[in-house]
Design a protein around this motif. Sequence first.
Motif, short mmCIF file in Angstrom:
data_model
loop_
_atom_site.label_atom_id
_atom_site.label_comp_id
_atom_site.label_asym_id
_atom_site.label_seq_id
_atom_site.Cartn_x
_atom_site.Cartn_y
_atom_site.Cartn_z
N GLU B 325 60.93 23.74 23.06
CA GLU B 325 61.59 23.18 21.88
C GLU B 325 60.83 21.99 21.33
OE1 GLU B 325 65.79 22.14 22.09
OE2 GLU B 325 66.11 24.24 22.68
N HIS B 326 60.38 21.16 22.23
CA HIS B 326 59.56 20.03 21.79
C HIS B 326 58.35 20.50 21.05
CE1 HIS B 326 62.01 17.11 23.68
NE2 HIS B 326 61.73 17.48 24.92
N ARG B 327 57.70 21.47 21.65
CA ARG B 327 56.49 22.02 21.05
C ARG B 327 56.76 22.49 19.63
NH1 ARG B 327 51.88 23.55 23.97
NH2 ARG B 327 50.96 25.06 22.53
N GLU B 328 57.85 23.21 19.52
CA GLU B 328 58.16 23.77 18.21
C GLU B 328 58.38 22.66 17.18
OE1 GLU B 328 61.71 26.16 18.08
OE2 GLU B 328 61.62 26.23 15.90
N ARG B 329 59.11 21.62 17.62
CA ARG B 329 59.38 20.54 16.67
C ARG B 329 58.12 19.80 16.27
NH1 ARG B 329 64.83 18.83 19.57
NH2 ARG B 329 65.82 20.79 19.02
N HIS B 330 57.28 19.56 17.28
CA HIS B 330 56.02 18.89 16.97
C HIS B 330 55.24 19.69 15.95
CE1 HIS B 330 55.82 16.52 20.99
NE2 HIS B 330 56.74 16.06 20.16
N GLN B 331 55.16 20.97 16.23
CA GLN B 331 54.39 21.84 15.35
C GLN B 331 54.92 21.80 13.92
OE1 GLN B 331 54.44 25.42 17.48
NE2 GLN B 331 52.22 25.61 17.53
N VAL B 332 56.23 21.95 13.82
CA VAL B 332 56.82 22.01 12.49
C VAL B 332 56.61 20.68 11.77
CG1 VAL B 332 58.97 22.31 11.20
CG2 VAL B 332 58.52 23.71 13.20
N LEU B 333 56.77 19.61 12.50
CA LEU B 333 56.60 18.29 11.88
C LEU B 333 55.18 18.11 11.38
CD1 LEU B 333 57.52 15.45 11.15
CD2 LEU B 333 57.10 14.75 13.53
N ILE B 334 54.21 18.38 12.24
CA ILE B 334 52.81 18.16 11.86
C ILE B 334 52.41 19.08 10.71
CG2 ILE B 334 50.41 18.30 12.64
CD1 ILE B 334 51.49 17.56 15.45
N THR B 335 52.82 20.33 10.83
CA THR B 335 52.42 21.31 9.82
C THR B 335 52.91 20.94 8.43
OG1 THR B 335 52.65 22.94 11.57
CG2 THR B 335 52.32 23.79 9.37
N HIS B 336 54.09 20.30 8.35
CA HIS B 336 54.66 20.04 7.04
C HIS B 336 54.42 18.63 6.50
CE1 HIS B 336 56.77 23.70 8.28
NE2 HIS B 336 56.75 23.97 6.99
N THR B 337 53.78 17.80 7.32
CA THR B 337 53.54 16.42 6.88
C THR B 337 52.18 16.35 6.17
OG1 THR B 337 54.74 15.66 8.81
CG2 THR B 337 53.43 14.02 7.65
N PRO B 338 52.10 15.61 5.05
CA PRO B 338 50.81 15.50 4.36
C PRO B 338 49.73 15.00 5.31
CG PRO B 338 52.56 14.62 2.98
CD PRO B 338 53.17 14.93 4.32
N ASP B 360 43.44 18.10 22.64
CA ASP B 360 44.88 18.39 22.63
C ASP B 360 45.14 19.59 21.74
OD1 ASP B 360 47.60 18.55 22.14
OD2 ASP B 360 47.87 16.38 22.52
N ASP B 361 45.28 20.73 22.38
CA ASP B 361 45.42 21.98 21.64
C ASP B 361 46.56 21.95 20.64
OD1 ASP B 361 43.32 23.33 22.46
OD2 ASP B 361 44.35 24.56 23.97
N LEU B 362 47.67 21.42 21.11
CA LEU B 362 48.87 21.45 20.27
C LEU B 362 48.62 20.71 18.97
CD1 LEU B 362 51.92 21.93 19.77
CD2 LEU B 362 52.25 19.68 20.83
N LEU B 363 48.12 19.49 19.09
CA LEU B 363 47.88 18.67 17.92
C LEU B 363 46.89 19.32 16.98
CD1 LEU B 363 47.60 14.95 19.10
CD2 LEU B 363 49.32 16.03 17.64
N ARG B 364 45.79 19.76 17.58
CA ARG B 364 44.72 20.29 16.75
C ARG B 364 45.17 21.57 16.02
NH1 ARG B 364 39.50 21.07 19.96
NH2 ARG B 364 40.51 23.06 20.32
N GLU B 365 45.81 22.44 16.78
CA GLU B 365 46.27 23.70 16.17
C GLU B 365 47.24 23.40 15.03
OE1 GLU B 365 45.51 27.12 17.24
OE2 GLU B 365 43.86 25.86 17.93
N ALA B 366 48.13 22.44 15.27
CA ALA B 366 49.13 22.14 14.25
C ALA B 366 48.47 21.56 13.02
CB ALA B 366 50.19 21.19 14.81
N ILE B 367 47.43 20.74 13.24
CA ILE B 367 46.73 20.16 12.08
C ILE B 367 46.02 21.26 11.29
CG2 ILE B 367 44.83 18.64 11.38
CD1 ILE B 367 45.66 16.75 13.65
N ILE B 368 45.39 22.17 12.03
CA ILE B 368 44.69 23.26 11.33
C ILE B 368 45.71 24.11 10.54
CG2 ILE B 368 43.25 25.31 11.59
CD1 ILE B 368 41.98 23.98 14.02
N ASP B 369 46.87 24.30 11.14
CA ASP B 369 47.91 25.04 10.41
C ASP B 369 48.28 24.30 9.13
OD1 ASP B 369 48.11 27.13 12.08
OD2 ASP B 369 49.83 26.37 13.22
#
Lengths: 450, 524
Positions: B325-338, B360-369
Amino acid sequence: MVITNVSCVSDRWSTDEVWALAPDASSHKAALKVAKPGSWPASGVIAADGGATSAVWGECKGSGSKPYLAAAHLDGDKGPAYKCSCPSRKIPCKHVLALLALWSQGSVEPAEERPEWVAKWLSGRQSRAERAAGGAAVAPVDPKKAAATLKAREDTVAVGLEELRVWLHDQVDAGLAEVPRLGYEHWDRMAKRLVDAKASGAASLVTQLPQRGGGDHWPDRLLERLGMLHLLVDGYLAREEVDERTRAVLRARVGISTRSEDVLGSGERVHDTWRVLGHNDGLTPDGMRSRRTWLRGADTGRVALVLSYARTGQTPESPFRSGTEAEGELAFHPDGRRAVRTDRMTERACTPPGGGGIDQALDSYAGALADDPWLEEWPVVLDHAVAARTGNGWYVADRNGAALPLETGTLWAVLAATGGRPTTLAAEWSPKAGLAPMTLWDDEGRALAL
Amino acid sequence: MNQEPSTPEHEADASEPRGNTGTDWGRLVSTALVGTARRTVPTPPGLPERSENAAALLDLAVVETVRAKAGYVAHTATPIDPDPSDPLPEIGEAQAHRLDVILAGRPELLAEWLDLLVRSGRCVPRTRIPDLLDRAARDRGLRPAVAAAVGTRGVWLAGFNKPWSFITAEPMPGDAFDREAWEQGTPERRRRALRALRAQDPAAGRDLIRKAWPNESRGEARRDLLETLEPTLGPEDEPLLDQALDDGNASVRGRALSLLVGLPEGAHAHRLRGYLRRRLRVVPDAPNPVHLENVDPDDPELLRDLALVAAKTRARAKDPRPQDEHRERHQVLITHTPLDVWTELLDTTPGGVLTRVGEDDLLREAIIDAVGLRGDATWARAVLDHPTIGLPRMVGGSVHDLQRQRIRQLLAPLPVDERCERIRAVIGRTKGKITLCQVLTALATPWTRELSADVVEVLSRSTDRRSPTDTHAHQRLCVIAAEYMPPEHLDLLPENSPNEEEAHEHLRLRDTLRFRLDMHKELS
C-alpha cells in the motif's frame, strides 16, 4: 452495386459492374488479389468495328509453370461469355473477373495481335452462333409436327392434373385440420406424381404448400395456395376454351416450357427500345440461382422478363446491363411475357425510365394479374420514390404520400445512395415480399443497380 | 385491409374483411379446416354452380385470394427527413477500387487509407458507407477516421440504425453547438454537441457540464462529461475537476486526477508538491541519498488528492500487505506531482535527479512514469540519454510490453527526426531482431529515409542458416517495415532478397509498399 455513368460514352464497364458478375464473395476476394497488372504479363483488348470492346484476353501468372489463359467475349449475341484454362468451376472464375476489373480501370491496352488460343475461341463462338442462326432460318420446325408433339405433352400433363384435381377435392373434403399431423410425404407423393406427368410447375406449387402447418395463419396460407392450384387445374383442363395467350400462360405455369431455340425460331418478335429496368435474383425450388431481368419497351410499353439460371456457386448471366437501353428485337415466349434476347441489339447508356406513382404501380400489377393470376413479382417504376417509415417498418412513398412496404435487403444501400431524397426507382413489387428495389437513378441520372 | 410489412403475406390476415363480395374469409377457412364433407358451401352469384362442395369452396377461396392481391391498397407513410447537407465530392473509380481491395484483402491498411482520404477532403462513394459503418461498429479504433470518411451522409444514415449510433458521438470538422442535440439528443449526440461548444467557447461548455452534473446519476456519464474537457483544458477548469475528486465513482475520480496532471500551475499541483517536499529526505552522502518517508495512510487530504481510498474504508483490504500500500501511494504521488519539485529540491538538472535517486528502483521508476505521463521533452531526453537507464540499456535486454509502452511514451514528445535518430543509434545494440521489432513498434511513427535504409540493411544481411526464431523475427520485421516504412522508400529495397528462403517475405514487403505507394499517389 453497379453504377452506369450516362455522361460517359465509353462502353467500358465500371469496376462495380465487373464485380457484380462474381459468383460469390470468395471469388470476388480471390479476384481482387490477381487484379494487378503485374500478374498479367500479356493481355489485350480486341476492338469491334465501332471501336467498342469486343473481347478482352490475358495470360495470368499462376503458381504453376503454365499461365492461365483467360478471356471474355463481351459483344456476343447472347451476352457476355467467359473462358479460362484454370480448373475452377466457377463462372466467371477469379482470373476472368480480375482481367475484366483491370480492363474496367483502363489497365488493359488495345492490341492488334491476338494469341492463337484467343482467335480460335472467338472464331469458334462466331461459327457456332452462325450455325444456330442459320439452322433456325434454314430448317424451321415443321409446324404440324411441333403441334402434334405439344398436343401429346398437353395430354400427358392433363392426366396428372386430373389426379391433382381429385386430390385437391379430397383434401378440402376431409378438412385441413389434420395437416399439421401429416408428414412431408403427404405432399411429396402428389408432387412426384405430377413430375411423372411432366407437370413440374404444378409439382413445385404442391411442394411449396405449407408443411406441418408451420407459421402463423397457416390455414389461411394453405387455403390460398390450394385455391391457386385449383384455379390452375380448372383453367388447364378447360384450355381448349380459352384464348391462345391464356392457354400459353397455363402451359407455362403447369410446367410445359418452350425452348429458347423455338422462341428465337418462331416466337413473336417485338422491335423496340428496351429499357433495362434491372434485375433481382432468386432461388428456384430445386436450388438453382435464377436472375429475373425486367425490360420495358419505350414505344410499346410492353414488359418483358428475361430469365437466366445458374448452378449454386455460379452467378446467372446478365444478358442486359441495368440502367441501359437495348434497341432491337426481343423474341417472346407464347405467354407474351418471358422473352429471349435476339442477335441484333445495340446497347447504350440512357436517361432514367419514365415512372409513376404508387397507385399506377398497383394498377399495372392488377392488370398483370388479370393475364396471369399466379404472378409473384412485377416490375414497377416510381418517379418520385422516397424512403418513409412508420411504426411498422420501412416503406417507399410517392409524392402523394401513398406507400408500399419495403423489402429491407437493400435498405441501407438505398438510403446511403439517396440521402432520403426522392429518386426514380425501379423495383419488383409483390404483396408477399414487399417492394424489392432493383435500380435507382441519382440526381445526376446515374443508374445504380442494387 | 390490414397489411403489415412484418407479416409477409399480409393479404392473408384472417381477422379483416376481405373485399366487398360478402364472402367471409374467416368462414371459408373454418369450413376448409372442418372439411366440406361436413359443411356445405353456398355459391354466391356470379360463380359457376358446382356439384362438389370442395370445388365451390376453392372457387371462393381463389376469388378472394386474387382479389386481395389485385386490390392491394397503398399504405400511407411519412417520408423520412432527408440528409440536409451537401455531401463532399466522392473519390473516383480507381480509388474506390483500391478501397474494395483493402476491404477484401488488406484490412490492416484501411486506417491509413481512410486517413489519406480524409486529408484529401473527399469522401467514399455513398454505396460503400454501410460497409464502413459496419466495420467501425466492430472496431473502435477505426471510428474517428470512418466518421470523417463517410461524411455527413454517413452520420445521417447512422441515425436510422442503432448499431451505428457511435458515429453520432464522433466530432466532425466544422461542428457547431447544437442546442437541440444537447437538450434532447441521445448521449452520443449530447457528447458531440458539448465537444463542439467546448472547442468554441470553453467557459460556456464548462457551465453546461456544471449544470448537467447533478442530473447524471451514472458514473460513466459523469466521466464522459469530464472527458470533453480535455482538448481545451485550462486553469479555469480546475474547480470542476477538484470537485470531481470527491465523486462517489472511482472512475470519475481517476479521470479527474489524470486531467489535473495537465494543470501544473494549479492549486492541486501545488498541494501535491507540498506533500512530496514534506516527505522527501535528502542525505547527500548516503548510498541512496534521496529517501521518501511513508505516506501517512490516514491523511484524508492526501488520499483525496490522489483519488485513493483510505485504508480503513477499503472493504476488508483486498491487499493486506501494508508495504504494497505504501508503495502504491508513493508511486501515485510521484507520478502525479510536477517534476520541477525534484530539480528544485535537489538543485540539479533532470539528469542529475535521475543519478541522485540512484539505485532506488521505486523512486526512479515512479519518476520515469511521471515523465511518460507528462510528455516533457527535456525530461524524456534526460531519461533516454541516461548512462545506466537510458535507451541503449532498455533495448539491451528483451523488451517486454511494459517497457515498450514506456519507450513509446518517452519518444512521443520528441520531434519525429530525433525519434528516428535515437532508434538508429541503438539498432546495432538491440538484443536480436525480435527486440528490434519491439523497439520499432514503440517508435510508432513513419520512418525517416535514414532509418528505412538501416532497417533494409538489417533485412538484407545474408546469412547461411537461420534458426526458427530468426526466421520468425525476420518475418515480423518485414511486417513492421510494410506498415511503418513510408512507401516512397521502396527504392531502398533491393529487387530480390539475398537469401533465397526469404524471397517470399521480401516480395510481399515490396508488394505492400508498392500498393501503399499507389494508394498515396491516388489520394494526394
